[in-house]
Design an enzyme around this catalytic site. Structure first.
Site, short mmCIF file in Angstrom:
data_model
loop_
_atom_site.label_atom_id
_atom_site.label_comp_id
_atom_site.label_asym_id
_atom_site.label_seq_id
_atom_site.Cartn_x
_atom_site.Cartn_y
_atom_site.Cartn_z
N LYS A 246 0.87 -1.18 0.00
CA LYS A 246 0.00 0.00 0.00
C LYS A 246 0.91 1.23 0.00
CE LYS A 246 -1.62 2.86 2.89
NZ LYS A 246 -1.44 4.05 2.05
N GLY B 8 -4.35 5.56 5.00
CA GLY B 8 -3.80 4.84 6.14
C GLY B 8 -4.87 4.39 7.12
N VAL C 66 -7.49 1.47 4.72
CA VAL C 66 -6.79 0.32 4.14
C VAL C 66 -5.54 -0.05 4.96
CG1 VAL C 66 -5.53 -0.44 2.09
CG2 VAL C 66 -7.71 0.74 1.84
N GLY C 67 -4.77 0.97 5.35
CA GLY C 67 -3.57 0.70 6.16
C GLY C 67 -3.93 0.01 7.46
N GLU D 62 9.91 1.75 10.17
CA GLU D 62 10.94 2.73 9.78
C GLU D 62 10.28 4.08 9.90
OE1 GLU D 62 14.06 2.20 8.97
OE2 GLU D 62 14.06 0.03 8.73
N CYS E 43 14.02 11.30 5.89
CA CYS E 43 13.94 10.85 7.30
C CYS E 43 15.27 11.01 8.01
CB CYS E 43 13.46 9.41 7.34
SG CYS E 43 14.43 8.32 6.28
N GLU F 7 10.11 16.46 14.57
CA GLU F 7 10.47 16.35 13.16
C GLU F 7 9.61 17.34 12.37
OE1 GLU F 7 9.14 12.88 10.87
OE2 GLU F 7 11.21 12.65 10.19
P1 NAD Z 1 2.63 9.05 7.14
O1 NAD Z 1 2.87 8.43 8.45
O2 NAD Z 1 1.57 10.08 7.05
O3 NAD Z 1 2.22 7.93 6.06
C1 NAD Z 1 3.09 6.85 5.74
C2 NAD Z 1 2.27 5.71 5.23
O4 NAD Z 1 1.51 5.19 6.32
C3 NAD Z 1 1.24 6.09 4.14
O5 NAD Z 1 1.15 5.05 3.21
C4 NAD Z 1 -0.04 6.23 4.94
O6 NAD Z 1 -1.19 6.03 4.17
C5 NAD Z 1 0.13 5.14 5.98
N1 NAD Z 1 -0.60 5.33 7.22
C6 NAD Z 1 -0.89 6.48 7.86
N2 NAD Z 1 -1.59 6.23 8.99
C7 NAD Z 1 -1.74 4.88 9.05
C8 NAD Z 1 -2.38 4.01 9.97
N3 NAD Z 1 -3.03 4.46 11.04
N4 NAD Z 1 -2.35 2.69 9.73
C9 NAD Z 1 -1.69 2.19 8.65
N5 NAD Z 1 -1.09 2.97 7.73
C10 NAD Z 1 -1.10 4.30 7.94
O7 NAD Z 1 4.03 9.57 6.66
P2 NAD Z 1 4.39 10.37 5.34
O8 NAD Z 1 3.94 11.78 5.53
O9 NAD Z 1 3.95 9.61 4.15
O10 NAD Z 1 6.00 10.29 5.36
C11 NAD Z 1 6.78 11.07 6.16
C12 NAD Z 1 7.26 10.33 7.39
O11 NAD Z 1 7.91 9.12 7.01
C13 NAD Z 1 8.31 11.11 8.15
O12 NAD Z 1 8.06 11.01 9.53
C14 NAD Z 1 9.61 10.43 7.81
O13 NAD Z 1 10.65 10.58 8.75
C15 NAD Z 1 9.16 9.03 7.69
N6 NAD Z 1 10.11 8.24 6.90
C16 NAD Z 1 10.91 7.33 7.54
C17 NAD Z 1 11.84 6.61 6.82
C18 NAD Z 1 12.72 5.61 7.48
O14 NAD Z 1 13.29 4.79 6.78
N7 NAD Z 1 12.83 5.59 8.80
C19 NAD Z 1 11.97 6.80 5.44
C20 NAD Z 1 11.14 7.73 4.83
C21 NAD Z 1 10.20 8.44 5.57
#
Ligand code: NAD
Length: 473
Positions: free
Chosen positions: A171, A204, A207-208, A246, A280, A380
């Site tokens: 997803k 999220g 579906v998440g 992650e 990140c 962050e």
């Molecule tokens: P986000 O948390 O909003 O979304 C990430 C993914 O999670 C999306 O696909 C979203 O639909 C899904 N999601 C959101 N809430 C969910 C839930 N309750 N249940 C299941 N799935 C859910 O993050 P974003 O805005 O897409 O990305 C930015 C964040 O990602 C930053 O905090 C960044 O540091 C982190 N990030 C971490 C790494 C790493 O390797 N540690 C790499 C890239 C990004």
């Protein structure tokens, strides 16, 4: 206009189940709608999981050679579509053409090559006298990814899971659907057996959340915010599935007093501003010896001010927009919080850069007079915002570096490799880079503390998708 209204399930492109909603795909540089994306429902998640479950018995028994051959075909097809992938990333998240074509697209390739190399030599079975330990695929893996380095995240997770013998439901982020769609086409063209790779779009919270709580999903791997990672872990708990996270970061760059200050500050600022600060592992807290704090601010301001912000299609552009409106508003709000808390803007500040009145463009911003308790030093921001914090002694610098809820990455600048190694061993982070060293995709990647659990890349990344079985003869 690109309309994405099919999902990839059980080896076929399928329309979403009834109840799908449609969202706009917005180019963040122009704020124009460039496409429409269908977002699925719990029913779509269930269908995809059922397909992955049905495919697991056969794929889990596939040979190393079969998995290597599939990965090689995927890599070959991906290579052929690199320009198209770069273009998709530029359109959906606004990464400048230099970055999207030269880094964002190829890094997905590098991630898969890292998995390929690891699979070639991975010891699925190790002997212990008459007994042995076997590594077996964990089962159905649900993979949830973020939008900031979209292909790297997708390619890393999918390649590792499939190499381990798992079947997957991907997803991807709803913010970056275009590149994910190309990736699914590649998986299809590569002849991935039906059900081994499935991809559905969705939010999220629907579906998440369904994937995290699904009883037929054995493992969920999420790359995203710490907020989402926590929610995934909570909904995964009743089914005792493996949770691989992650998550976010607030990484320090500890500039020691024997470092080449100019080079260290320059590298630090560039690493933060690249990808509009949406990385990140970005070193967003720069820790500077107090005696050189003023000098470091001058260098940082000059580097930030020289960053050309603008049209991502223009090869001269170094920084594009923030990838979406919600993130843009968050970054603007956090810049305001920094000012309210008494930090001093030495470059950038609120609002868009001069001459850019539409698009989610943000000024490369550097704050000085920051202490590590301020909100802008703790949270962050995920935008082009650097905070500079002075410190008094090496001990003090290490303490400030470690005084964070996060632990994804840490950076050191020093003229003395022995000293850098000694300090590296004291930093509580999943990866440490010294003097601007590049990331090595064959080494494990992941976070301490609120930055996550588990590791990606290479053999460590493969093991994440496996169960370990002891067999006593
Ligand atoms: P986000 O948390 O909003 O979304 C990430 C993914 O999670 C999306 O696909 C979203 O639909 C899904 N999601 C959101 N809430 C969910 C839930 N309750 N249940 C299941 N799935 C859910 O993050 P974003 O805005 O897409 O990305 C930015 C964040 O990602 C930053 O905090 C960044 O540091 C982190 N990030 C971490 C790494 C790493 O390797 N540690 C790499 C890239 C990004």
């Amino acid at each position: 206009m690109k309309n994405i209204d099919t999902f990839y399930v059980n080896g076929e492109w399928a329309a979403p189940a009834a109840g799908a909603t449609v969202m706009d795909i917005v180019n963040p540089a122009t704020e124009e709608v460039v496409g429409k994306l269908s977002l699925g429902t719990v029913e779509d998640a269930d269908r995809a999981v059922a397909a992955a479950r049905a495919a697991f018995p056969a794929w889990s028994q596939s040979s190393r050679e079969e998995r290597l051959a599939l990965l090689e075909r995927v890599i070959g097809l991906y290579k052929a579509r690199l320009p198209e992938i770069g273009e998709a990333v530029r359109t959906e998240i606004g990464a400048p053409v230099g970055l999207s074509n030269a880094v964002q697209a190829p890094i997905g390739l590098a991630a898969m090559q890292s998995t390929l190399q690891a699979l070639k030599t991975f010891e699925f079975e190790t002997s212990h006298g008459k007994n042995y330990v076997a590594h077996e695929p964990i089962g159905v893996a649900a993979l949830v990814t973020a939008w900031n380095w979209p292909l790297m995240l997708i390619a890393t997770k999918v390649s590792a899971a499939i190499a381990a013998g798992c079947t997957v439901v991907l997803k991807p982020s709803e913010i970056s659907p275009l590149d994910a769609h190309i990736f699914a086409e590649i998986m299809h063209e590569a002849g991935t057996p039906a059900g081994v790779f499935n991809m559905i779009y969705g939010e999220g919270r629907s579906v998440g959340a369904r994937l995290s709580s699904h009883p037929e999903v054995d493992m969920i791997s999420i790359t995203g915010s710490t907020r989402a990672g926590v929610e995934v872990a909570i909904s995964a708990a009743p089914t005792v599935k493996r949770v691989h996270q992650e998550l976010g970061g607030k990484s320090p760059l500890l500039i020691l007093d024997d470092a080449d200050l100019q080079a260290a500050v320059q590298t630090g600022v560039v690493s933060v501003m690249m990808n509009s600060g949406q990385t990140c592992v970005a070193p967003t807290r720069m820790l500077v010896p107090r005696a050189r704090y003023a000098e470091a601010q001058a260098v940082a301001a000059a580097v930030a001010n020289a960053f050309t912000v603008g049209d991502p299609a223009d090869p001269a552009t170094k920084m594009g927009p923030i990838s979406n409106r919600a993130q843009y508003e968050k970054v603007q709000r956090m810049i305001g919080v920094g000012i309210e808390e008494g930090a001093r803007v030495v470059a950038g500040g609120p609002g868009r850069p001069d001459g850019l009145d539409k698009g989610f463009f943000t000024r490369p911003t550097v704050f000085a007079d920051v202490n590590n308790d301020m909100t802008i030093a703790r949270e962050e921001i995920f935008g082009p915002v650097l905070v500079m914090i002075p410190y008094d002694s090496e001990e003090d610098g290490i303490a400030i570096a470690n005084d964070t809820n996060y632990g994804l990455a840490a950076y050191i600048a020093s003229g003395d490799p022995d000293r850098a190694r000694r300090v590296a061993n004291r930093l509580r982070a999943g990866s440490v880079r010294v003097n601007g060293a590049q990331m090595d995709l064959s080494l494990p990647f992941g976070g301490f503390k609120a930055s996550g659990n588990g590791r990606e890349n290479g053999a460590h990344g493969l093991v994440e998708y496996m169960e370990v079985k002891s067999v006593c003869m």
